[in-house]
Scaffold this motif. Sequence first.
Motif, PDB file in Angstrom:
ATOM      1  N   GLU A 138     -10.655  -2.698  -3.349  1.00  0.00           N
ATOM      2  CA  GLU A 138      -9.394  -2.816  -2.612  1.00  0.00           C
ATOM      3  C   GLU A 138      -9.619  -2.507  -1.132  1.00  0.00           C
ATOM      4  O   GLU A 138     -10.103  -1.440  -0.792  1.00  0.00           O
ATOM      5  CB  GLU A 138      -8.358  -1.840  -3.164  1.00  0.00           C
ATOM      6  N   ARG A 173      -5.203  -8.473   8.962  1.00  0.00           N
ATOM      7  CA  ARG A 173      -5.831  -7.300   8.343  1.00  0.00           C
ATOM      8  C   ARG A 173      -6.397  -7.659   6.974  1.00  0.00           C
ATOM      9  O   ARG A 173      -5.803  -8.441   6.242  1.00  0.00           O
ATOM     10  CB  ARG A 173      -4.795  -6.182   8.168  1.00  0.00           C
ATOM     11  N   ALA A 231     -11.435   1.147   2.797  1.00  0.00           N
ATOM     12  CA  ALA A 231     -11.870   0.460   1.580  1.00  0.00           C
ATOM     13  C   ALA A 231     -12.428   1.515   0.624  1.00  0.00           C
ATOM     14  O   ALA A 231     -13.630   1.630   0.428  1.00  0.00           O
ATOM     15  CB  ALA A 231     -12.913  -0.590   1.908  1.00  0.00           C
ATOM     16  N   GLU A 238      -6.605  -7.148   3.337  1.00  0.00           N
ATOM     17  CA  GLU A 238      -5.541  -6.550   2.531  1.00  0.00           C
ATOM     18  C   GLU A 238      -5.596  -7.058   1.101  1.00  0.00           C
ATOM     19  O   GLU A 238      -5.188  -8.175   0.810  1.00  0.00           O
ATOM     20  CB  GLU A 238      -4.173  -6.883   3.142  1.00  0.00           C
ATOM     21  N   GLY A 239      -6.150  -6.236   0.195  1.00  0.00           N
ATOM     22  CA  GLY A 239      -6.164  -6.586  -1.217  1.00  0.00           C
ATOM     23  C   GLY A 239      -7.559  -6.590  -1.808  1.00  0.00           C
ATOM     24  O   GLY A 239      -8.514  -6.072  -1.235  1.00  0.00           O
ATOM     25  N   GLU A 240      -7.676  -7.191  -2.983  1.00  0.00           N
ATOM     26  CA  GLU A 240      -8.933  -7.246  -3.738  1.00  0.00           C
ATOM     27  C   GLU A 240      -9.874  -8.250  -3.084  1.00  0.00           C
ATOM     28  O   GLU A 240      -9.590  -9.447  -3.061  1.00  0.00           O
ATOM     29  CB  GLU A 240      -8.636  -7.649  -5.180  1.00  0.00           C
ATOM     30  N   ASN A 275      -3.657 -10.166   5.533  1.00  0.00           N
ATOM     31  CA  ASN A 275      -2.224 -10.041   5.786  1.00  0.00           C
ATOM     32  C   ASN A 275      -2.052  -9.686   7.263  1.00  0.00           C
ATOM     33  O   ASN A 275      -2.402  -8.583   7.671  1.00  0.00           O
ATOM     34  CB  ASN A 275      -1.598  -8.978   4.888  1.00  0.00           C
ATOM     35  N   HIS A 315      -7.807  -2.209   2.648  1.00  0.00           N
ATOM     36  CA  HIS A 315      -6.533  -1.986   3.327  1.00  0.00           C
ATOM     37  C   HIS A 315      -6.830  -1.729   4.802  1.00  0.00           C
ATOM     38  O   HIS A 315      -7.048  -0.588   5.211  1.00  0.00           O
ATOM     39  CB  HIS A 315      -5.773  -0.798   2.720  1.00  0.00           C
ATOM     40  N   GLY A 316      -6.893  -2.808   5.578  1.00  0.00           N
ATOM     41  CA  GLY A 316      -7.246  -2.674   6.997  1.00  0.00           C
ATOM     42  C   GLY A 316      -8.664  -2.184   7.145  1.00  0.00           C
ATOM     43  O   GLY A 316      -9.599  -2.799   6.645  1.00  0.00           O
TER      44      GLY A 316
END
Length: 79
Positions: free
Chosen positions: A64, A46, A70, A48-50, A43, A66-67
Amino acid sequence: MNGRGALQHPSGALYEGEFKDNMYHGTGTYTFPDGSSYKGPFNKNRLEGEGAFTNTQGLVWTGEFHGKAALGLKMQHNI
């Protein structure tokens, strides 16, 4: 850049996947210069996600992202 494609960096890093407005955005794979890689959603440049991170020894860690964070990654076992 918009749509699917690949971008090779001078460092040896490679991104293959979806772009939107000149950024990694959507599903893709980023291979780092040391050979490790991340495969999953992006995203705006970055992680971002699974997704899944494969380290230089070939071990796969999922969870997961996130930037740069993790939390709670799990190592996959091949039985």
